[in-house]
Design an enzyme around this catalytic site. Structure first.
Site, short mmCIF file in Angstrom:
data_model
loop_
_atom_site.label_atom_id
_atom_site.label_comp_id
_atom_site.label_asym_id
_atom_site.label_seq_id
_atom_site.Cartn_x
_atom_site.Cartn_y
_atom_site.Cartn_z
N ARG A 29 -0.12 7.27 33.93
CA ARG A 29 1.33 7.38 34.50
C ARG A 29 1.31 6.23 35.71
O ARG A 29 0.76 6.20 36.49
CB ARG A 29 1.67 8.74 34.67
CG ARG A 29 1.90 9.55 33.67
CD ARG A 29 2.71 10.55 33.81
NE ARG A 29 2.60 11.72 32.55
CZ ARG A 29 3.04 11.66 31.34
NH1 ARG A 29 4.15 10.68 31.32
NH2 ARG A 29 2.82 12.35 30.47
N ASP A 30 2.40 5.46 35.59
CA ASP A 30 2.76 4.64 36.83
C ASP A 30 3.10 5.53 38.06
O ASP A 30 3.81 6.54 38.04
CB ASP A 30 3.84 3.88 36.38
CG ASP A 30 3.88 2.64 37.04
OD1 ASP A 30 3.94 1.39 36.74
OD2 ASP A 30 4.29 2.63 38.41
N ILE A 31 2.44 4.93 39.26
CA ILE A 31 2.79 5.66 40.33
C ILE A 31 4.25 5.58 40.81
O ILE A 31 4.44 6.40 41.82
CB ILE A 31 1.62 5.12 41.35
CG1 ILE A 31 1.57 6.15 42.67
CG2 ILE A 31 2.32 3.83 41.99
CD1 ILE A 31 0.15 5.68 43.43
N ASN A 87 3.89 -8.13 32.02
CA ASN A 87 4.16 -9.32 33.02
C ASN A 87 3.07 -10.09 33.12
O ASN A 87 1.97 -9.45 33.32
CB ASN A 87 4.88 -8.46 34.14
CG ASN A 87 5.87 -7.68 34.20
OD1 ASN A 87 6.91 -8.26 33.39
ND2 ASN A 87 5.98 -6.38 34.62
N VAL A 96 -0.27 -6.43 39.67
CA VAL A 96 -1.64 -5.74 39.74
C VAL A 96 -2.55 -6.68 38.43
O VAL A 96 -2.00 -6.99 37.33
CB VAL A 96 -1.76 -4.53 39.05
CG1 VAL A 96 -3.23 -4.15 38.90
CG2 VAL A 96 -1.17 -3.39 39.91
N HIS A 100 -2.00 -4.87 31.73
CA HIS A 100 -1.54 -3.44 31.38
C HIS A 100 -0.17 -3.78 30.64
O HIS A 100 0.67 -4.71 30.90
CB HIS A 100 -1.22 -2.72 32.72
CG HIS A 100 -0.47 -3.62 33.70
ND1 HIS A 100 -1.03 -4.52 34.54
CD2 HIS A 100 0.97 -3.58 34.18
CE1 HIS A 100 -0.17 -5.00 35.36
NE2 HIS A 100 1.05 -4.37 35.22
N HIS A 102 3.29 -2.04 29.98
CA HIS A 102 4.25 -0.58 30.45
C HIS A 102 5.01 0.01 29.25
O HIS A 102 5.43 -0.75 28.38
CB HIS A 102 5.31 -1.26 31.16
CG HIS A 102 4.77 -2.00 32.27
ND1 HIS A 102 4.94 -1.33 33.77
CD2 HIS A 102 4.33 -3.05 32.84
CE1 HIS A 102 4.47 -2.22 34.65
NE2 HIS A 102 4.17 -3.19 34.22
P1 5GP Z 1 3.13 -5.30 37.16
O1 5GP Z 1 4.23 -5.28 38.23
O2 5GP Z 1 1.91 -5.71 37.49
O3 5GP Z 1 3.45 -5.45 35.88
O4 5GP Z 1 2.92 -3.34 37.27
C1 5GP Z 1 2.08 -2.85 37.97
C2 5GP Z 1 2.48 -1.27 37.92
O5 5GP Z 1 1.28 -0.85 38.60
C3 5GP Z 1 3.85 -1.37 38.80
O6 5GP Z 1 4.63 -0.44 37.87
C4 5GP Z 1 3.10 -0.45 39.82
O7 5GP Z 1 4.01 0.82 40.19
C5 5GP Z 1 1.73 0.32 39.08
N1 5GP Z 1 0.78 0.78 40.23
C6 5GP Z 1 0.35 0.05 41.32
N2 5GP Z 1 -0.67 0.74 42.05
C7 5GP Z 1 -0.69 1.84 41.12
C8 5GP Z 1 -1.57 2.97 41.39
O8 5GP Z 1 -2.32 3.02 42.41
N3 5GP Z 1 -1.55 3.96 40.59
C9 5GP Z 1 -0.90 3.74 39.42
N4 5GP Z 1 -1.02 4.98 38.65
N5 5GP Z 1 0.03 2.96 39.28
C10 5GP Z 1 -0.04 1.75 40.02
#
Ligand code: 5GP
Ligand code: ZN
Length: 114
Positions: A29-31, A87, A96, A100, A102
């Site tokens: 799950r997303d944080i 993304n 990140v 991944h 979503h």
């Molecule tokens: P992006 O913006 O790269 O597409 O998505 C990265 C996602 O990783 C974001 O939705 C963010 O909330 C999530 N995220 C960042 N750090 C952590 C973490 O430590 N744990 C979890 N579960 N999600 C994270």
């Protein structure tokens, strides 16, 4: 020790709210959830983004989408639908550097995305 945040979640070094795991991929799950259901599905092997994707990752990507669809069913999103988002790079807001997918659902979403 990996410096990649998601590699550390996959290895269990950092706690993540893991909802699915197999030899190829992990889902957690997303944080900072952007919808009632917000799950990230990631390959266990580090891959920075789709920009690094080659022929070798084609079956893995199919499997990631299949698991996303299965998780969406488990989360009760079948009727309302859901959104799968990837993304890649700065213009898309990738924050990140570990690929991944979503899985977002449980509320009505707008289009076009911001
Ligand atoms: P992006 O913006 O790269 O597409 O998505 C990265 C996602 O990783 C974001 O939705 C963010 O909330 C999530 N995220 C960042 N750090 C952590 C973490 O430590 N744990 C979890 N579960 N999600 C994270
Ligand atoms: Zn990684």
């Amino acid at each position: 020790m990996s410096e990649c945040l998601f590699c550390r979640i996959i290895s269990g070094e950092i706690a993540g709210n893991v909802v699915y795991r197999d030899e190829q991929l992990t889902a957690f799950r997303d944080i900072n959830p952007q919808a009632p259901t917000h799950v990230l599905i990631v390959p266990n092997e580090h891959l920075t983004s789709t920009a690094e994707m080659g022929q070798q990752q084609v079956p893995l990507m199919g499997r990631i989408v299949q698991v996303a669809a299965e998780l969406a069913r488990q989360e009760g999103l079948q009727a309302g639908g859901y959104r799968l988002v990837v993304n890649t790079g700065p213009d898309a807001g990738q924050s990140v550097g570990h690929f991944h997918l979503h899985l977002l659902g449980g509320r009505r979403m707008g289009w076009p995305p911001g």
